[in-house]
Enzyme design. Structure first.
Site, short mmCIF file in Angstrom:
data_model
loop_
_atom_site.label_atom_id
_atom_site.label_comp_id
_atom_site.label_asym_id
_atom_site.label_seq_id
_atom_site.Cartn_x
_atom_site.Cartn_y
_atom_site.Cartn_z
N HIS A 157 0.82 -1.20 0.00
CA HIS A 157 0.00 0.00 0.00
C HIS A 157 0.87 1.26 0.00
O HIS A 157 2.09 1.19 0.14
CB HIS A 157 -0.93 -0.01 1.21
CG HIS A 157 -1.99 -1.07 1.12
ND1 HIS A 157 -2.98 -1.21 2.07
CD2 HIS A 157 -2.24 -2.03 0.19
CE1 HIS A 157 -3.77 -2.21 1.74
NE2 HIS A 157 -3.34 -2.73 0.61
N GLU B 162 1.35 3.70 2.10
CA GLU B 162 2.14 4.00 3.29
C GLU B 162 3.45 3.22 3.31
O GLU B 162 4.51 3.74 3.66
CB GLU B 162 1.33 3.69 4.56
CG GLU B 162 0.05 4.52 4.69
CD GLU B 162 -1.17 3.84 4.08
OE1 GLU B 162 -2.27 4.01 4.65
OE2 GLU B 162 -1.03 3.13 3.06
N CYS C 181 -1.08 -1.52 7.37
CA CYS C 181 -0.26 -0.32 7.22
C CYS C 181 -0.03 0.37 8.57
O CYS C 181 0.98 1.04 8.76
CB CYS C 181 -0.93 0.65 6.25
SG CYS C 181 -0.95 0.03 4.55
N ALA D 294 -30.43 6.20 -39.01
CA ALA D 294 -31.59 5.32 -38.86
C ALA D 294 -31.25 3.88 -39.23
O ALA D 294 -31.81 2.94 -38.68
CB ALA D 294 -32.74 5.83 -39.73
N TRP E 134 -17.77 6.71 -38.43
CA TRP E 134 -17.50 7.13 -37.05
C TRP E 134 -18.10 8.50 -36.86
O TRP E 134 -17.87 9.39 -37.68
CB TRP E 134 -16.00 7.16 -36.76
CG TRP E 134 -15.35 5.83 -36.82
CD1 TRP E 134 -14.63 5.30 -37.84
CD2 TRP E 134 -15.35 4.86 -35.77
NE1 TRP E 134 -14.17 4.06 -37.50
CE2 TRP E 134 -14.60 3.76 -36.23
CE3 TRP E 134 -15.91 4.80 -34.48
CZ2 TRP E 134 -14.39 2.62 -35.46
CZ3 TRP E 134 -15.71 3.69 -33.72
CH2 TRP E 134 -14.96 2.61 -34.20
N ARG F 220 -12.16 3.68 -20.15
CA ARG F 220 -12.39 2.25 -20.01
C ARG F 220 -11.39 1.63 -19.03
O ARG F 220 -11.75 0.76 -18.23
CB ARG F 220 -12.25 1.56 -21.37
CG ARG F 220 -13.41 1.77 -22.32
CD ARG F 220 -13.17 1.02 -23.62
NE ARG F 220 -14.33 1.06 -24.50
CZ ARG F 220 -14.38 0.43 -25.67
NH1 ARG F 220 -13.32 -0.25 -26.11
NH2 ARG F 220 -15.47 0.50 -26.42
N LEU G 211 -31.23 0.36 -23.55
CA LEU G 211 -30.60 0.00 -22.28
C LEU G 211 -30.10 1.24 -21.55
O LEU G 211 -30.28 1.36 -20.32
CB LEU G 211 -29.46 -0.98 -22.52
CG LEU G 211 -28.79 -1.56 -21.26
CD1 LEU G 211 -29.81 -2.25 -20.35
CD2 LEU G 211 -27.68 -2.52 -21.64
#
Length: 364
Positions: free
Chosen positions: A55, A57, A89, A169, A175, A189, A299
């Site tokens: 970690h 610390e 830690c 449509a 793109w 992402r 969605l």
């Protein structure tokens, strides 16, 4: 109430910048940074680089060596006091002889949640917290979402035209946005624990849902998630390719085609569709902090209508597609101005020829 100095603020800001270096690699752990000082001079610093590894610390203490004795440690999250994949830690800080710990915030994770502060105080170390807490919460908003409310942080990503259209449509969409925008999407992402889409998008667009970053940039690949009530796509599509795992979430009575087994989990239904609350609860159970939805209007609209979206990421291209083109969201059922979804822009910047907008619900 603690009074923090300008130096305290500068050191915590430095720790927060260090923490952010782990954005692609620490999941499902939080991002944490640590700076160790003596007499207003930095003697050590570090950040949590990857889940399962030391970690922040511990990294900072290694950097400081013997200079950590009697020092102040600035850390962006309460130090852990339990043994997980790494030792506590708190014991490392105590063993190094640190005299003061300044933390941005308490860690709500049940195995920590005040125990770290208590252990340090029991060892005679001064502990103060709350310095730049808002910034620390913003940094780890996804981890905190999962721990505090039991569901991941949810973001919808869309590339759109100036008139708010996502495709012609006919479905043609490559793109709308620029190469620069498409490159920028991969950084978003890489932050995620999961990239989520629906069966309709798999059938229509055949996305890969993978991360492509410049060589040498480390990241942990996000889980690919397909919501497919009837398992209509389990035997097809780019989402099945490569080493990145794919999870299919489906209706309880759905059966995969013979010979096409895959990682899958049944989810409760809500009418004719999967229960989206149950979807997110299952992902949280799998320690997914952050979900990016890359799906069609149906969605995306369902998640937004259900009040399950925390953030909207739009890449707005300087072009028009016309009123016959496909909309951003379906099913919002807005009949009056009182029903509208009010948003506020939290970040806006130019990406190539496009505008990138990051928005949240107003007042959230």
């Amino acid at each position: 109430m603690s009074v923090f100095t300008a130096f305290d603020h500068a050191m915590m800001a430095r720790a927060l910048r260090l923490a952010e270096r782990g954005a692609y690699t620490t999941k499902p752990n939080p991002m944490v940074g640590c700076v160790i000082t003596q007499d207003e001079g930095v003697v050590g610093e570090g950040w949590h680089e990857r889940a399962g590894e030391p970690h922040a610390e511990v990294m900072a203490l290694r950097d400081a060596g013997g200079r950590a004795y009697g020092a102040t440690a600035y850390v962006t999250l309460e130090p852990c006091a339990h043994t997980g994949r790494t030792p506590p830690c708190t014991e490392a800080l105590i063993g190094a002889g640190v005299s003061r710990v300044v933390a941005a915030m308490r860690d709500p994770f049940p195995k920590v949640d005040g125990a770290g502060f208590a252990r340090l105080q029991a060892a005679g170390i001064e502990v103060v917290s709350g310095l730049m807490e808002a910034q620390a919460r913003q940094l780890n908003r996804a981890f905190l979402a999962r721990v505090e409310r039991g569901r991941p942080w949810v973001r919808i990503k869309q590339g759109i035209s100036l008139d708010g259209r996502t495709a012609l449509a006919s479905g043609e969409s490559k793109w709308i946005t620029s190469p620069q925008s498409r490159e920028d999407v991969h950084r978003w992402r890489a932050r995620c624990g999961a990239l989520l889409t629906g069966a309709g998008t798999v059938l229509a667009d055949d996305p890969h849902l993978t991360v492509r970053l410049p060589d040498g940039v480390p990241y942990v690949p996000p889980l690919r998630v397909v919501l497919d009530p009837g398992l209509a796509t389990i035997a097809r599509g780019h989402v099945r390719e490569g080493e990145v795992p794919t999870l299919y979430m489906h209706a309880p009575d759905a059966k995969p085609p013979r010979g096409f087994e895959a990682q899958r989990v049944p989810v409760a239904m809500q009418g004719q569709n999967l229960d989206l609350q149950a979807v997110l609860a299952e992902l949280a159970r799998r320690e997914i902090n952050e979900v990016q939805i890359e799906a069609g209007a149906t969605l995306s609209g369902a998640f937004l209508s259900a009040g399950l979206v925390d953030e909207l990421l739009f890449y707005v291209a300087p072009l028009l597609l016309g009123d016959r083109a496909r909309p951003m969201f379906d099913g919002l059922s807005i009949e009056t101005m009182a029903d509208r979804h009010e948003l506020e822009i939290t970040d806006m910047r130019q990406v190539g020829p496009d505008q990138r907008l990051l928005l949240r619900r107003k007042g959230s």
